[in-house]
Every structure is written in structure tokens, then in C-alpha cells.
Write a protein that holds these residues in place. Structure first.
Motif, PDB file in Angstrom:
ATOM      1  N   ARG A 172       0.881  -1.137  -0.049  1.00 40.38           N
ATOM      2  CA  ARG A 172       0.059  -0.077   0.003  1.00 40.38           C
ATOM      3  C   ARG A 172       0.784   1.187  -0.014  1.00 40.38           C
ATOM      4  O   ARG A 172       0.579   2.149  -0.697  1.00 40.38           O
ATOM      5  N   THR A 173       1.978   1.258   0.725  1.00 39.13           N
ATOM      6  CA  THR A 173       2.954   2.492   0.810  1.00 39.13           C
ATOM      7  C   THR A 173       3.584   2.498  -0.680  1.00 39.13           C
ATOM      8  O   THR A 173       3.503   3.713  -1.047  1.00 39.13           O
ATOM      9  N   PHE A 174       4.084   1.484  -1.251  1.00 36.97           N
ATOM     10  CA  PHE A 174       4.569   1.727  -2.587  1.00 36.97           C
ATOM     11  C   PHE A 174       3.462   1.938  -3.582  1.00 36.97           C
ATOM     12  O   PHE A 174       3.879   3.034  -4.342  1.00 36.97           O
ATOM     13  N   MET A 175       2.256   1.660  -3.615  1.00 35.43           N
ATOM     14  CA  MET A 175       1.372   2.085  -4.372  1.00 35.43           C
ATOM     15  C   MET A 175       1.169   3.598  -4.229  1.00 35.43           C
ATOM     16  O   MET A 175       0.861   4.390  -5.038  1.00 35.43           O
ATOM     17  N   ALA A 176       1.057   3.998  -2.931  1.00 31.85           N
ATOM     18  CA  ALA A 176       0.593   5.317  -2.576  1.00 31.85           C
ATOM     19  C   ALA A 176       1.887   6.363  -3.026  1.00 31.85           C
ATOM     20  O   ALA A 176       1.346   7.481  -3.693  1.00 31.85           O
ATOM     21  N   VAL A 177       3.164   6.131  -2.794  1.00 31.72           N
ATOM     22  CA  VAL A 177       4.024   6.657  -3.404  1.00 31.72           C
ATOM     23  C   VAL A 177       4.096   6.888  -4.833  1.00 31.72           C
ATOM     24  O   VAL A 177       4.391   8.035  -5.450  1.00 31.72           O
ATOM     25  N   LEU A 178       3.883   5.601  -5.733  1.00 34.99           N
ATOM     26  CA  LEU A 178       3.878   5.728  -6.870  1.00 34.99           C
ATOM     27  C   LEU A 178       2.737   6.783  -7.671  1.00 34.99           C
ATOM     28  O   LEU A 178       3.041   7.627  -8.319  1.00 34.99           O
ATOM     29  N   SER A 179       1.579   6.558  -7.013  1.00 33.97           N
ATOM     30  CA  SER A 179       0.611   7.402  -7.254  1.00 33.97           C
ATOM     31  C   SER A 179       0.892   8.863  -7.198  1.00 33.97           C
ATOM     32  O   SER A 179       0.498   9.885  -7.835  1.00 33.97           O
ATOM     33  N   GLY A 180       1.445   9.051  -5.823  1.00 32.87           N
ATOM     34  CA  GLY A 180       1.913  10.459  -5.608  1.00 32.87           C
ATOM     35  C   GLY A 180       3.045  11.194  -6.482  1.00 32.87           C
ATOM     36  O   GLY A 180       2.868  12.230  -6.787  1.00 32.87           O
ATOM     37  N   LEU A 181       3.758  10.208  -6.965  1.00 36.50           N
ATOM     38  CA  LEU A 181       5.098  10.861  -8.026  1.00 36.50           C
ATOM     39  C   LEU A 181       4.270  11.099  -9.162  1.00 36.50           C
ATOM     40  O   LEU A 181       4.767  12.241  -9.915  1.00 36.50           O
ATOM     41  N   PHE A 182       3.334  10.333  -9.536  1.00 39.81           N
ATOM     42  CA  PHE A 182       2.900  10.810 -11.004  1.00 39.81           C
ATOM     43  C   PHE A 182       1.994  12.169 -10.758  1.00 39.81           C
ATOM     44  O   PHE A 182       1.732  12.778 -11.808  1.00 39.81           O
TER      45      PHE A 182
ATOM     46  N   GLY B  16       2.739  14.246  -8.811  1.00 37.90           N
ATOM     47  CA  GLY B  16       4.027  15.625  -8.355  1.00 37.90           C
ATOM     48  C   GLY B  16       3.751  15.823  -7.020  1.00 37.90           C
ATOM     49  O   GLY B  16       4.115  17.023  -6.425  1.00 37.90           O
ATOM     50  N   GLU B  17       3.082  14.929  -5.912  1.00 36.89           N
ATOM     51  CA  GLU B  17       3.009  15.370  -4.514  1.00 36.89           C
ATOM     52  C   GLU B  17       4.623  15.373  -4.187  1.00 36.89           C
ATOM     53  O   GLU B  17       5.255  14.553  -4.078  1.00 36.89           O
ATOM     54  N   LYS B  18       4.573  16.384  -3.290  1.00 36.08           N
ATOM     55  CA  LYS B  18       5.958  16.625  -2.530  1.00 36.08           C
ATOM     56  C   LYS B  18       6.401  15.563  -1.492  1.00 36.08           C
ATOM     57  O   LYS B  18       7.423  15.188  -1.348  1.00 36.08           O
ATOM     58  N   GLN B  19       5.255  14.934  -0.797  1.00 42.71           N
ATOM     59  CA  GLN B  19       5.632  14.057   0.099  1.00 42.71           C
ATOM     60  C   GLN B  19       6.154  12.606  -0.388  1.00 42.71           C
ATOM     61  O   GLN B  19       6.875  12.003  -0.163  1.00 42.71           O
ATOM     62  N   SER B  20       5.681  12.109  -1.654  1.00 39.93           N
ATOM     63  CA  SER B  20       6.177  11.260  -2.289  1.00 39.93           C
ATOM     64  C   SER B  20       7.433  11.390  -3.004  1.00 39.93           C
ATOM     65  O   SER B  20       8.441  10.717  -3.022  1.00 39.93           O
ATOM     66  N   ILE B  21       7.765  12.754  -3.448  1.00 40.52           N
ATOM     67  CA  ILE B  21       8.929  13.009  -4.110  1.00 40.52           C
ATOM     68  C   ILE B  21      10.175  12.915  -3.056  1.00 40.52           C
ATOM     69  O   ILE B  21      11.144  12.416  -3.231  1.00 40.52           O
ATOM     70  N   ALA B  22       9.654  13.404  -1.762  1.00 43.35           N
ATOM     71  CA  ALA B  22      10.521  13.506  -0.819  1.00 43.35           C
ATOM     72  C   ALA B  22      11.059  12.195  -0.116  1.00 43.35           C
ATOM     73  O   ALA B  22      12.256  11.831   0.318  1.00 43.35           O
ATOM     74  N   PHE B  23       9.652  11.087  -0.262  1.00 44.16           N
ATOM     75  CA  PHE B  23      10.235   9.728   0.264  1.00 44.16           C
ATOM     76  C   PHE B  23      11.252   8.998  -0.747  1.00 44.16           C
ATOM     77  O   PHE B  23      12.224   8.666  -0.149  1.00 44.16           O
ATOM     78  N   VAL B  24      11.098   9.203  -1.943  1.00 44.87           N
ATOM     79  CA  VAL B  24      11.897   8.660  -2.870  1.00 44.87           C
ATOM     80  C   VAL B  24      13.283   9.428  -2.980  1.00 44.87           C
ATOM     81  O   VAL B  24      14.396   8.652  -2.878  1.00 44.87           O
ATOM     82  N   ARG B  25      13.398  10.643  -2.771  1.00 48.26           N
ATOM     83  CA  ARG B  25      14.682  11.407  -2.754  1.00 48.26           C
ATOM     84  C   ARG B  25      15.402  11.043  -1.589  1.00 48.26           C
ATOM     85  O   ARG B  25      16.679  10.773  -1.903  1.00 48.26           O
TER      86      ARG B  25
END
Length: 266
Positions: free
Chosen positions: A63-73, A75-84
Motif C-alpha cells: 500500500r505504501t509503494f502504491m501510494a508513493v507511485l501514485s503520488g509521484l505521478f 507530483g506530490e511533495k511527500q512522495s517526491i521527498a520519500f524517494v529523494r
């Protein structure tokens, strides 16, 4: 002992120890030494089965992975910060791993190094648990870039077998003031690029020496480590939440001392 049974045993060891702060590589080195396996023959196997444990994290945190991937698409700052943050922490291991790969492989043949690293690492965990001042920060995306870089540098200590990649990253994060749960999850997710990179490097470097039988044994060890890691990660979070990391520290000290005694008796 048959090669198949050896692969299963080492797969169980990998699955149990990969995400605990007790050093999976160290335990695999000790297992090959104390049970009479040829350490040179099984060295690549021990690294190659790590994707099984990695997949366990992907399944448990899908669920976390899916949330991060969808957030990247989006352009959500939280998802970008997670991957960064994970990429920043990953870079030091890549740099040092490529430069010192031969020296690291040489250390993988030293069971005595593992035993001492287990003891010293256990003492280090006790010190951090007692002195670290942590606070809940709100997850991996809330970790600063500077903290991520420092966690990545601390992870490099795990190139010494017996230090523990998860132990180094978790304790390093806690020493920086990051709460236990976020520190543990940072370690889990950082394992994906780190262990995947180490596996690809080892398989590529030794590609000419790996036979079809070796690949079959690697497949068995990978499946076993995946199944075992699924159960261990859940249990680990429950123990950490209730008791902290001290139980793992005392285990490390006891295991390291026992290994030294057994090695001296050989």
C-alpha cells in the motif's frame, strides 16, 4: 549434507536475519564456517538470495509503494521527498561498494571478523538506545536530506560483515533524533536499492562461474528467504514497539561470544 538442504538452511537464516539488527551476512558467514560449508562456494549464493527478503518488504508494504507511485505521478511533495531521501541514502553504498568490492569480498571469508563485529555492534545498540533523544517526525518523507545522507554514510559500515545493514541504519537514524518506527521503516525501504544493487553486482561479476545448478539453488534459497522474512518483519515491528532494540543487542553479544568460542575450539 546435500546442497539442496544447505540452500534451504541458508535461506532460512537470510529470511530471519535480513531485517533484524543482527547482520544477515554475518550469520550466513558463520553458518558456512561453523557447519563446514565451503565459504568461497556459497559467498555469491548468500548475496544472490537477498531479493527474496526484499520481495517480502514489497508485499508487506504494498500500500505504501502504491501510494508513493501514485503520488509521484501527481507530483506530490511527500512522495517526491520519500524517494529523494532513499536515493540520497543509497548513493554512499554505491560509491564505496564499487571502489572497495574486492576488499569487502575478502572480509566475507573471515568468521572471526563477524564474531567481533556482532559483539561491538551489540554494545553500540545498547549505547544508542540509552542515549539517543528521538521524536516522532511523521515518516520517511519528513526526514531531512542531511539526515538521509548521514544515514547512507552509516549504512556503509555494514560492508564489514557482522555489523548489520539494518542495525547501522536504524541506530544511525535514532542517533539523529528519528523515532524508532520511522528509523526501522527507513531501513526496510533502503534495503530495496541497496540489496538489489549488491545482488546484481555479484551475479554480474561471477556470471561465468555460476552454473545451472547454482541458479536452481539460488532460486530455492530466494523463495525460502521470502517466506521466512514475511513472518519476521511483522514480528520485528511488534517487538521493537514494545521492547526496543535491547533484546537484539544482547543476542548479538551472546552470539558473537559463542561464535568466538566455537571458532577457537576448531
Amino acid at each position: 549434507m546435500s546442497d539442496l538442504l544447505t540452500a534451504i538452511i541458508l535461506g532460512v537464516v537470510e529470511g530471519i536475519t535480513e531485517f533484524l539488527p543482527v547482520s544477515s551476512t554475518g550469520h550466513l558467514v558463520l553458518a558456512t564456517e561453523l557447519m563446514g560449508y565451503d565459504p568461497q562456494r556459497w559467498a555469491v549464493f548468500n548475496v544472490a538470495i537477498q531479493p527474496g527478503a526484499i520481495l517480502a518488504v514489497v508485499v508487506l508494504y504494498w500500500r505504501t509503494f502504491m501510494a508513493v507511485l501514485s503520488g509521484l505521478f501527481r507530483g506530490e511533495k511527500q512522495s517526491i521527498a520519500f524517494v529523494r531521501n532513499l536515493l540520497i541514502a543509497f548513493v554512499p553504498a554505491v560509491a564505496l561498494g564499487l571502489v572497495f568490492n574486492d576488499q569487502i569480498e575478502a572480509l566475507l571469508e573471515s568468521a572471526a571478523v563477524v564474531a567481533w563485529a556482532l559483539i561491538i555492534g551489540g554494545l553500540g545498540i545498547l549505547v544508542v538506545e540509552k542515549l539517543a533523544k528521538t521524536e516522532t517526525i511523521g515518516g520517511i518523507s519528513a526526514v531531512s536530506t542531511a539526515q538521509s545522507a548521514k544515514i547512507g554514510l552509516v549504512q556503509c559500515l555494514a560492508m564489514i560483515p557482522g555489523v548489520s545493514r539494518s542495525g547501522a541504519t536504524i541506530m544511525g537514524a535514532m542517533a539523529l533524533g528519528i523515532d524508532r518506527r520511522t528509523a526501522a521503516e527507513f531501513s526496510f525501504f533502503l534495503a530495496l536499492p541497496t540489496l538489489s544493487g549488491a545482488t546484481v553486482l555479484q551475479l554480474f561479476k561471477h556470471r561465468d562461474a555460476i552454473t545451472g545448478d547454482d541458479l536452481q539453488l539460488i532460486a530455492v534459497g530466494t523463495v525460502v528467504s521470502f517466506v521466512v522474512a514475511l513472518a519476521v518483519v511483522k514480528a520485528f515491528m511488534a517487538v521493537v514497539t514494545k521492547h526496543g532494540f535491547a533484546p537484539f543487542a544482547w543476542y548479538r553479544i551472546a552470539a558473537g561470544a559463542a561464535a568466538l568460542l566455537m571458532l577457537s575450539a576448531q
